[in-house]
Design a protein around this motif. Structure first.
Motif, mmCIF file in Angstrom:
data_model
loop_
_atom_site.group_PDB
_atom_site.id
_atom_site.type_symbol
_atom_site.label_atom_id
_atom_site.label_comp_id
_atom_site.label_asym_id
_atom_site.label_seq_id
_atom_site.Cartn_x
_atom_site.Cartn_y
_atom_site.Cartn_z
ATOM 1 N N THR A 1 -22.171 -13.749 -72.168
ATOM 2 C CA THR A 1 -21.744 -14.849 -71.300
ATOM 3 C C THR A 1 -20.232 -14.881 -71.170
ATOM 4 O O THR A 1 -19.693 -15.080 -70.083
ATOM 5 C CB THR A 1 -22.250 -16.182 -71.869
ATOM 6 N N GLN B 1 -19.209 -12.203 -68.866
ATOM 7 C CA GLN B 1 -19.531 -12.552 -67.483
ATOM 8 C C GLN B 1 -18.512 -13.532 -66.912
ATOM 9 O O GLN B 1 -18.006 -13.358 -65.808
ATOM 10 C CB GLN B 1 -20.929 -13.167 -67.432
ATOM 11 N N ILE C 1 -29.496 -16.401 -73.754
ATOM 12 C CA ILE C 1 -28.440 -15.473 -73.350
ATOM 13 C C ILE C 1 -27.438 -15.421 -74.487
ATOM 14 O O ILE C 1 -27.296 -16.376 -75.248
ATOM 15 C CB ILE C 1 -27.739 -15.911 -72.049
ATOM 16 N N GLN D 1 -27.578 -13.534 -62.845
ATOM 17 C CA GLN D 1 -27.387 -14.864 -63.420
ATOM 18 C C GLN D 1 -26.254 -15.647 -62.754
ATOM 19 O O GLN D 1 -25.203 -15.098 -62.461
ATOM 20 C CB GLN D 1 -27.076 -14.729 -64.912
ATOM 21 N N ARG E 1 -23.317 -18.618 -63.056
ATOM 22 C CA ARG E 1 -22.511 -19.165 -64.135
ATOM 23 C C ARG E 1 -23.188 -20.406 -64.685
ATOM 24 O O ARG E 1 -23.609 -21.266 -63.916
ATOM 25 C CB ARG E 1 -21.147 -19.608 -63.591
ATOM 26 N N GLU F 1 -23.845 -15.011 -76.488
ATOM 27 C CA GLU F 1 -22.521 -15.564 -76.305
ATOM 28 C C GLU F 1 -21.541 -14.522 -75.764
ATOM 29 O O GLU F 1 -20.841 -14.767 -74.778
ATOM 30 C CB GLU F 1 -21.981 -16.119 -77.618
ATOM 31 N N LEU G 1 -32.293 -20.359 -69.435
ATOM 32 C CA LEU G 1 -31.067 -20.240 -70.214
ATOM 33 C C LEU G 1 -31.377 -20.418 -71.696
ATOM 34 O O LEU G 1 -30.657 -19.919 -72.555
ATOM 35 C CB LEU G 1 -30.059 -21.320 -69.785
#
Lengths: 130, 130
Positions: free
Chosen positions: B78, B81, B73, B4, B6, B75, B57
Motif C-alpha cells: 500500500t 502504491q 492488503i 485497486q 487508493r 502495508e 480491503l
DNA sequence: ATTGACCTACGAAGCCTTTCGTATTAACCT
DNA sequence: AGGTTAATACGAAAGGCTTCGTAGGTCAAT
C-alpha cells in the motif's frame, strides 16, 4: 490563515498545468488536459476552475472576455504539504521508510540517485540544525 | 485482478491499526482510534469496516459474536502504491524531487539520513540494473 | 441587425465518503 | 425466563467532487 486542504485530484491536474504554463485561460487548460485525457469536457474544466477561484487556489483576471487564471499557491509548497501529509498518514512520520518505497517504486536512474546523494550531503552539513 | 483504488483517509486509519495490532474487532479498533481522536463514534467505525469488507480491503471472521477483521492488503504494498501515486500526481515522476521535499519537510535526523544513504548504496549496487 | 463562435454562469445529477440513529440479534447472568 | 449488555445491520443524511446540459452574454463579421 486557515489551514489549507489538500487539493483534489482534479484541482491538482489543473494546478500542474498552471504551474508549468503560467497564467492561462480555461481554453488553454482544457486543450492541454484533453490531450492527455480525451473526452474531458470543456465546461467541466471551467466549473472546476471557478470553484478553485472560490477556494482561492487560483486567482483570475477578468479584464478580457476569456478570463486568465493564475495559481495562488506555489508548487514546491504544495509538494511539501502533500508529502508531509502522506508521510504522516501512511508512513507514521518515517521519512526513511518513505524514501525507500519511493526508490523501490521508481527504480530511479543513477543520475537521480546521485542527485539524492548530493542532497543528503547538504542536509548533513547544515541540515541537522533546527 | 482489478486495479485497486487508493484507500480513503478513514480506511487508511483503520488499516494502520490493523497492520500494527493484527486481527482486531471493531471495538479494538474503535478504542484505539478514539484515543487519538476523541468523539469518534463506534458505529462510524463499524460501518467503515463493513464497507472495507465489501471492498475486500479487509476480511472478517464471523465465528465469534464480535467479528474479527484482518487486513487483506499489505502495508508495504500500500505504501508503495500511494507513493507511486503521489509521485505521478504531484512530482511528475521525479523521485529525486520528491525525496528532496520529504527531507525538507521532516528534517530527518542524522540516523535516518544514514539509513537513507545506506539504501542508496544498495540501490546502486544491484538496483540500477534494468 | 442577424448570425455564429466563443465565453461565463448556474444548477443539478451521480457518486463517494463519513457520520450517526435506530432496529435487531446474540450472549450472559441471576 | 427475563432483563441487561454488547454486538451487527441497515438506512439515511450531509457534504464534497466531478460531470454536464443549458442559458445568457459578448464580439466580430457579414
Amino acid at each position: 490563515m486557515t489551514k489549507q486542504h489538500r487539493p483534489t485530484d482534479g484541482e491538482l491536474e489543473i494546478l500542474r498545468v498552471l504551474w508549468r504554463e503560467g497564467p492561462s485561460t480555461v481554453r488553454d487548460v482544457h486543450s492541454i488536459l484533453s490531450k492527455a485525457k480525451p473526452g474531458t469536457g470543456y465546461t467541466t474544466v471551467l466549473k472546476l476552475m471557478q470553484i478553485m477561484a472560490d477556494k482561492d487556489l487560483v486567482s483570475r483576471d477578468e479584464k478580457n472576455k476569456a478570463h486568465v487564471y493564475s495559481p495562488r499557491i506555489r508548487e514546491d509548497q504544495t509538494q511539501k504539504q502533500m508529502v508531509g501529509d502522506l508521510l504522516d498518514r501512511v508512513f507514521g512520520g518515517s521519512a526513511a521508510r518513505m524514501v525507500m518505497q519511493a526508490l523501490a517504486t521508481k527504480k530511479a536512474n543513477p543520475q537521480e540517485l546521485a542527485e539524492i546523494r548530493h542532497m543528503l550531503d547538504e542536509f548533513e552539513q547544515n541540515g541537522g540544525a533546527r
